[in-house]
Design an enzyme around this catalytic site. Structure first.
Site, PDB file in Angstrom:
ATOM      1  N   SER A 126       0.828  -1.197   0.000  1.00 32.16           N
ATOM      2  CA  SER A 126       0.000   0.000   0.000  1.00 32.16           C
ATOM      3  C   SER A 126       0.868   1.256   0.000  1.00 32.16           C
ATOM      4  CB  SER A 126      -0.894  -0.016   1.247  1.00 32.16           C
ATOM      5  OG  SER A 126      -1.600   1.194   1.400  1.00 32.16           O
ATOM      6  N   LYS A 237     -17.257  13.241  -8.063  1.00 32.24           N
ATOM      7  CA  LYS A 237     -16.288  14.295  -8.378  1.00 32.24           C
ATOM      8  C   LYS A 237     -16.433  14.717  -9.842  1.00 32.24           C
ATOM      9  CE  LYS A 237     -13.356  12.972  -4.539  1.00 32.24           C
ATOM     10  NZ  LYS A 237     -14.268  11.979  -3.949  1.00 32.24           N
TER      11      LYS A 237
END
Length: 402
Positions: A126, A237
């Site tokens: 990650s 968005k």
């Protein structure tokens, strides 16, 4: 809570009422009464939240299907609008299947949780600055997790080499990071993942609709869309509505649909929202006008701020994060812009960003006219001078915009 207030990190809400058809103009309900202001921090990056076709689709569906789907996707919550939207995003990204969620947070939570929970002996890799929804899901899955240095393919490669071959590996990162506005080296990260036979998961929340052919995102723009196994996007968005989705291989998407608590045990998107999102996706597949306007306004604003020697965290994308570096002074800057200049930009502080990097995250859009961009840059410069804010960023922040 008292300690939070004393530290200057306590968050307050600004009551803003968007004006459809006139956005970025909005009404601010505050201590000085109701006043018209210009919004500079909306995630409605392309202004699609007020597009006439999107609004018309939502009104039609509201009249025919009502306000809500009536339950989870398993219990009365799947409509033709959801099915059509999932087919559309799968086709947009060249993937086998798509799956929609009521929020983008839920999409990340569901997908990464299922990967970590169901892949035998799975290990995550990650990026250090991944979104909270990604981090939370990986942790909750119980799978092993290694954090690689931000946007660093070499460090990712080192960490992958430390794990025995044959283990299921998932490399997870974002294409554009929402708080810093910097861009992932996607081709390099995907190449490293491929060498190690790793599954690639990319959060493209801040790029879908805004980058790539037909708005398919940054991976598509860079020609690495096929190297991304599972892609997460949002309708909240670039598409100006609400909800999130994943697109990828049929068996993987089916596993998420069947096993993810964040999908099974929550309400589905309202049909009108799904219809609006579908209309927005289809419009942006045909039209480049909004994307071109977004990037032109962002370039203009960054040029004006550089000329004014106002420091940015990064200048790599359409997101323009203005570095202040102190929570109280950041709040004062935002308050001065709002009360004196009627320009709304919300201060961003810890835990959204590290302490000492507090900022205003400015989101110019096609609905901000060039003259408005010049006026905003001038107002920000005057406030910066008045508050005697620093003209240079710390070295650790400057490195990100290199």
């Amino acid at each position: 809570m008292e300690k939070l207030k004393e530290s200057g990190q306590y968050r307050t809400f600004v009551e803003i009422e968007r004006l459809a058809g006139r956005f970025p103009q909005a009404l601010h309900h505050g201590s000085q009464g109701v006043r018209e202001v210009t919004v500079w921090c909306s995630n409605d990056h392309l202004g699609m939240g007020q597009h006439p076709d999107v609004l018309a689709a939502m009104r039609r569906t509201l009249d025919t299907s009502g306000a809500a789907a009536g339950g989870s996707r398993n219990i009365s919550g799947t409509t033709p609008h959801h099915v059509a939207l999932e087919r559309e995003v799968a086709d947009l990204h060249g993937k086998e299947s798509g799956l929609t969620f009521i929020t983008g947070y839920a999409a990340n939570d569901a997908a990464l949780y299922v990967l970590g929970k169901t892949l035998p002996d799975c290990v995550f890799f990650s990026d250090r600055l991944n979104h909270a929804s990604m981090i939370s899901a990986m942790r909750a899955s119980g799978a092993e997790r290694h954090v690689f240095d931000h946007n660093d393919p070499a460090d990712l490669n080192r960490r992958l080499n430390e794990v025995r071959p044959g283990r299921p590996k998932v490399v997870a990162f974002e294409s554009v990071y929402s708080m810093d506005g910097d861009v992932a080296p996607m081709a390099e990260l995907c190449a490293v993942a491929q060498r190690h036979d790793a599954f690639v998961y990319v959060d493209e929340a801040h790029t879908v609709g805004m980058y790539g052919p037909e708005g398919a995102g940054l991976a598509a723009q860079l020609g690495v869309g096929d190297e991304v196994t599972l892609l997460m996007g949002t309708f909240a968005k670039g598409y100006g509505t609400a909800g999130g989705y994943v697109a990828g291989p049929g068996p993987v998407v089916d596993a998420i649909r069947s096993l993810a608590p964040a999908f099974i045990f929550t309400l589905s998107m309202p049909p009108a929202v799904a219809a609006g999102a579908l209309t927005s996706v289809r419009h942006l597949r045909r039209s480049d006008i909004e994307r071109a306007g977004l990037h032109e306004r962002a370039r203009l604003l960054k040029t004006l701020l550089r000329d004014a020697r106002i420091p940015l965290v990064s200048d790599q994308s359409h997101i323009v994060p203005v570095l202040v570096g102190d929570p109280e002074r950041c709040r004062e800057l935002a308050r001065t812009l709002l009360e004196r200049h009627r320009m709304y930009a919300q201060p961003i502080n810890f835990p959204s960003v590290p302490r000492g990097t507090e900022r205003l995250r400015i989101n110019p859009s096609p609905v901000h006219q060039p003259l408005e961009v010049h006026r905003f840059a001038d107002a920000l410069r005057r406030c910066w001078d008045e508050l005697d804010l620093p003209r240079t960023a710390p070295a650790r922040v400057r490195a990100r915009s290199a």
